[in-house]
Write an enzyme that holds these catalytic residues in place. Structure first.
Site, PDB file in Angstrom:
ATOM      1  N   ARG A 237       5.850  14.115   9.627  1.00 45.20           N
ATOM      2  CA  ARG A 237       5.986  15.184  10.614  1.00 45.20           C
ATOM      3  C   ARG A 237       5.710  14.596  11.988  1.00 45.20           C
ATOM      4  O   ARG A 237       4.785  13.781  12.154  1.00 45.20           O
ATOM      5  CB  ARG A 237       5.002  16.332  10.339  1.00 45.20           C
ATOM      6  CG  ARG A 237       5.289  17.153   9.094  1.00 45.20           C
ATOM      7  CD  ARG A 237       6.572  17.985   9.204  1.00 45.20           C
ATOM      8  NE  ARG A 237       6.799  18.824   8.020  1.00 45.20           N
ATOM      9  CZ  ARG A 237       7.590  18.499   7.004  1.00 45.20           C
ATOM     10  NH1 ARG A 237       8.272  17.367   7.012  1.00 45.20           N
ATOM     11  NH2 ARG A 237       7.734  19.315   5.975  1.00 45.20           N
ATOM     12  N   GLU A 266      11.430  20.024  17.157  1.00 49.55           N
ATOM     13  CA  GLU A 266      12.738  19.783  16.519  1.00 49.55           C
ATOM     14  C   GLU A 266      13.652  20.975  16.733  1.00 49.55           C
ATOM     15  O   GLU A 266      13.177  22.112  16.590  1.00 49.55           O
ATOM     16  CB  GLU A 266      12.553  19.504  15.027  1.00 49.55           C
ATOM     17  CG  GLU A 266      11.808  18.198  14.796  1.00 49.55           C
ATOM     18  CD  GLU A 266      11.657  17.819  13.322  1.00 49.55           C
ATOM     19  OE1 GLU A 266      12.157  18.557  12.445  1.00 49.55           O
ATOM     20  OE2 GLU A 266      11.034  16.789  13.056  1.00 49.55           O
ATOM     21  N   HIS A 285      15.796  14.615  11.131  1.00 47.11           N
ATOM     22  CA  HIS A 285      14.991  15.109   9.986  1.00 47.11           C
ATOM     23  C   HIS A 285      15.842  15.143   8.707  1.00 47.11           C
ATOM     24  O   HIS A 285      16.029  16.196   8.105  1.00 47.11           O
ATOM     25  CB  HIS A 285      14.402  16.498  10.309  1.00 47.11           C
ATOM     26  CG  HIS A 285      13.205  16.833   9.452  1.00 47.11           C
ATOM     27  ND1 HIS A 285      12.130  17.532   9.923  1.00 47.11           N
ATOM     28  CD2 HIS A 285      12.914  16.563   8.155  1.00 47.11           C
ATOM     29  CE1 HIS A 285      11.234  17.685   8.960  1.00 47.11           C
ATOM     30  NE2 HIS A 285      11.693  17.091   7.868  1.00 47.11           N
TER      31      HIS A 285
HETATM   32  P1  NAP Z   1       1.292  13.707  -1.099  1.00 47.70           P
HETATM   33  O1  NAP Z   1       1.709  13.175  -2.440  1.00 47.70           O
HETATM   34  O2  NAP Z   1       0.303  14.806  -1.045  1.00 47.70           O
HETATM   35  O3  NAP Z   1       0.778  12.455  -0.246  1.00 47.70           O
HETATM   36  C1  NAP Z   1       0.068  12.574   0.921  1.00 47.70           C
HETATM   37  C2  NAP Z   1      -0.958  11.446   1.004  1.00 47.70           C
HETATM   38  O4  NAP Z   1      -1.643  11.548   2.249  1.00 47.70           O
HETATM   39  C3  NAP Z   1      -1.999  11.494  -0.093  1.00 47.70           C
HETATM   40  O5  NAP Z   1      -2.087  10.221  -0.646  1.00 47.70           O
HETATM   41  C4  NAP Z   1      -3.294  11.864   0.625  1.00 47.70           C
HETATM   42  O6  NAP Z   1      -4.349  11.165  -0.009  1.00 47.70           O
HETATM   43  C5  NAP Z   1      -3.041  11.350   2.032  1.00 47.70           C
HETATM   44  N1  NAP Z   1      -3.796  12.121   3.035  1.00 47.70           N
HETATM   45  C6  NAP Z   1      -3.873  13.468   3.170  1.00 47.70           C
HETATM   46  N2  NAP Z   1      -4.660  13.780   4.227  1.00 47.70           N
HETATM   47  C7  NAP Z   1      -5.085  12.607   4.755  1.00 47.70           C
HETATM   48  C8  NAP Z   1      -5.916  12.267   5.845  1.00 47.70           C
HETATM   49  N3  NAP Z   1      -6.491  13.220   6.593  1.00 47.70           N
HETATM   50  N4  NAP Z   1      -6.131  10.970   6.110  1.00 47.70           N
HETATM   51  C9  NAP Z   1      -5.567  10.005   5.344  1.00 47.70           C
HETATM   52  N5  NAP Z   1      -4.775  10.263   4.282  1.00 47.70           N
HETATM   53  C10 NAP Z   1      -4.539  11.550   3.991  1.00 47.70           C
HETATM   54  O7  NAP Z   1       2.569  14.216  -0.301  1.00 47.70           O
HETATM   55  P2  NAP Z   1       4.062  13.664  -0.371  1.00 47.70           P
HETATM   56  O8  NAP Z   1       4.827  14.402  -1.394  1.00 47.70           O
HETATM   57  O9  NAP Z   1       4.036  12.179  -0.408  1.00 47.70           O
HETATM   58  O10 NAP Z   1       4.599  14.186   1.066  1.00 47.70           O
HETATM   59  C11 NAP Z   1       3.986  13.740   2.259  1.00 47.70           C
HETATM   60  C12 NAP Z   1       4.562  14.440   3.462  1.00 47.70           C
HETATM   61  O11 NAP Z   1       5.869  13.950   3.723  1.00 47.70           O
HETATM   62  C13 NAP Z   1       4.768  15.944   3.330  1.00 47.70           C
HETATM   63  O12 NAP Z   1       3.571  16.660   3.599  1.00 47.70           O
HETATM   64  C14 NAP Z   1       5.832  16.228   4.366  1.00 47.70           C
HETATM   65  O13 NAP Z   1       5.253  16.570   5.594  1.00 47.70           O
HETATM   66  C15 NAP Z   1       6.545  14.899   4.519  1.00 47.70           C
HETATM   67  N6  NAP Z   1       7.950  14.958   4.106  1.00 47.70           N
HETATM   68  C16 NAP Z   1       8.919  14.734   5.046  1.00 47.70           C
HETATM   69  C17 NAP Z   1      10.240  14.770   4.673  1.00 47.70           C
HETATM   70  C18 NAP Z   1      11.336  14.520   5.679  1.00 47.70           C
HETATM   71  O14 NAP Z   1      12.391  15.140   5.560  1.00 47.70           O
HETATM   72  N7  NAP Z   1      11.159  13.628   6.629  1.00 47.70           N
HETATM   73  C19 NAP Z   1      10.602  15.030   3.346  1.00 47.70           C
HETATM   74  C20 NAP Z   1       9.592  15.249   2.430  1.00 47.70           C
HETATM   75  C21 NAP Z   1       8.258  15.208   2.819  1.00 47.70           C
HETATM   76  P3  NAP Z   1      -5.872  11.664   0.093  1.00 47.70           P
HETATM   77  O15 NAP Z   1      -5.838  13.089  -0.353  1.00 47.70           O
HETATM   78  O16 NAP Z   1      -6.636  10.749  -0.769  1.00 47.70           O
HETATM   79  O17 NAP Z   1      -6.213  11.500   1.530  1.00 47.70           O
END
Ligand code: NAP
Length: 322
Positions: A237, A266, A285
Site C-alpha cells: 500500500r 490512487e 495497482h
Molecule cells: P500477510 O500474510 O498477513 O503478511 C503480512 C506480513 O507482514 C506478516 O508476515 C506480518 O508478520 C508482517 N507484519 C504485519 N505488521 C507488521 C509490522 N508492524 N511490522 C513488521 N511486520 C509486520 O499478508 P499478505 O497476504 O502477504 O498481504 C500483504 C499485503 O499486501 C496486504 O495487506 C495488502 O495490503 C497487500 N496486497 C497488495 C496487492 C496489490 O495489488 N498490490 C495485492 C495483494 C495484497 P508479523 O505479524 O509477524 O509482523
C-alpha cells in the site's frame, strides 16, 4: 425471505449468479459522489456487503443497522476498522492465498523492470533512439546473486522470497514482528532488524499490510539508510512509504530507483514528480490483476459472504468476534 446484500464492485456473471442464487442483490459498479446517497439509502436494509476499493467508514456503518457481514474482494483490509466492526457485531472476511502468487509475480516484474531499466529502454526504442549498439549509459544492474530485503514476510513476502532465493540465487533478509521459521528453512531467509535490512539490501520489497503501525514506516530516515545503488519496490500500500520523502530521496540520487504498484493517493496524480523519473516504474495497482486471479478472488469473496450469512465460521474472517 432472502437476505439483502449490496455488491459494490463489478463481478463476472458467474459470480453474480452465485450471489443471486442465495441473496437479493443490489448492485453498484463502485461508490462515487454520484451514487453515494443511493448507496446509503440501500444500506438501511442490507445484511451483507461485498466489494472492494471503497473506504467503509463509521458514517456508512451507522446507516447499516442490519449489517452482519462484509466480504472484501481483497486480502488488504485497510479500508476498514476491524475493531469497530467487532464492536458492531459485523464479521469482516477477506481473500488471502488466492492472489499470493500473482502479486509476487508483480513484485518480481518490478524488481526486474527497475534493475534492467525495461520500461525506460522500451521507451528508448519506441522513440527511435536506438541507432547504434547500446553502451554503458543504457546498462542496468544484475538481480541474480544480489540481496533482497523483504519487509513483511507473510504470504506474499514468502512468495517473493521463493522467486528470489530459488529462481535468482538471491540472499534473502526479512523483517516482521515475529520470525518466520518456514521462510528461514525454505529460502535461508535471515530475520533482520529493519535498519540493518535497509543498510544491507540491494533490493527492498515492501509487503507488510497498511496499519496504523506501518503507515509511513519508510520515511526520510529509513530511505537515508539505504545505499545509493539500492532499489525500493512497493507492492503493498502506498502510504507505508512517505511519498514526499521518497521523491526527495530519488531527486537527490540517494537511491538507484523505485518500482511502485501502489501510491498514497490512487490513481496517482499525473503531476506526481515520480512519473517524470526514468528510474521509477509506476504501475496502476495491478498486483493481483490477472483474469484468473481477479476471478478467483471474487469467487472466494462470494463464498465468504454466503458462508458468513449462513452462520458458518470462516477461516477468512479477519476480525475477532464477540
Ligand atoms: P500477510 O500474510 O498477513 O503478511 C503480512 C506480513 O507482514 C506478516 O508476515 C506480518 O508478520 C508482517 N507484519 C504485519 N505488521 C507488521 C509490522 N508492524 N511490522 C513488521 N511486520 C509486520 O499478508 P499478505 O497476504 O502477504 O498481504 C500483504 C499485503 O499486501 C496486504 O495487506 C495488502 O495490503 C497487500 N496486497 C497488495 C496487492 C496489490 O495489488 N498490490 C495485492 C495483494 C495484497 P508479523 O505479524 O509477524 O509482523
Amino acid at each position: 425471505m432472502q437476505s439483502k446484500i449490496i455488491l459494490y464492485k463489478k463481478v463476472s456473471n458467474d459470480v453474480l449468479a452465485m450471489l443471486k442464487a442465495r441473496f437479493q442483490v443490489t448492485q453498484f459498479d463502485t461508490i462515487n459522489a454520484t451514487n453515494h446517497d443511493a448507496f446509503i439509502a440501500e444500506l438501511a436494509t442490507a445484511e451483507g456487503l461485498i466489494g472492494a476499493s471503497v473506504k467503509i467508514d463509521a458514517a456508512i456503518l451507522d446507516a447499516a443497522p442490519n449489517l452482519k457481514a462484509i466480504s472484501t474482494i481483497s486480502v488488504g483490509i485497510d479500508q476498514f476498522d476491524p475493531a469497530d466492526l467487532t464492536q458492531r457485531g459485523i464479521v469482516l472476511l477477506n481473500t488471502p492465498d488466492v492472489l499470493t502468487q500473482t502479486t509476487a509475480d508483480t513484485g518480481f516484474a518490478l524488481i526486474l523492470a527497475t534493475a534492467r531499466r525495461v520500461v525506460e529502454m522500451a521507451d528508448y526504442v519506441r522513440a527511435g533512439n536506438w541507432k547504434h549498439s547500446i553502451g554503458p549509459d543504457c546498462f542496468g544492474t544484475d538481480v541474480q546473486g544480489k540481496t533482497l530485503g523483504i519487509i513483511g514476510m507473510g504470504r506474499i513476502g514468502g512468495a517473493v522470497a521463493r522467486r528470489a532465493a530459488l529462481g535468482f540465487g538471491m540472499r534473502v533478509l526479512y523483517t516482521n514482528r515475529s520470525p518466520n521459521p518456514a521462510a528461514e528453512q525454505a529460502y535461508s531467509a535471515r530475520f533482520t532488524a529493519l535498519d540493518d535490512l535497509l543498510k544491507t539490501a540491494d533490493f527492498v520489497c515492501v509487503t507488510v499490510p497498511l496499519t496504523p503501525e506501518t503507515q509511513g514506516m519508510i520515511g526520510a530516515r529509513e530511505l537515508a539508510l539505504m545505499p545509493a545503488h539500492a532499489i525500493l519496490i512497493n507492492i503493498s500500500r502506498g502510504s507505508i512509504i512517505d511519498e514526499p520523502a521518497l521523491i526527495a530521496a530519488l531527486e537527490k540520487g540517494q537511491l538507484r530507483g523505485a518500482g511502485l504498484d501502489v501510491f498514497a493517493q490512487e490513481p496517482v496524480s499525473a503531476d506526481s514528480p515520480l512519473l517524470r523519473m526514468k528510474n521509477v516504474v509506476a504501475l496502476p495497482h495491478i498486483g493481483s490483476a490477472t483474469h484468473e486471479t481477479r476471478h478467483g478472488m471474487a469467487v472466494c469473496a462470494a463464498q465468504n459472504l454466503i458462508d458468513a450469512l449462513d452462520g458458518k465460521k470462516s477461516t477468512n474472517a479477519v476480525n475477532p468476534q464477540r
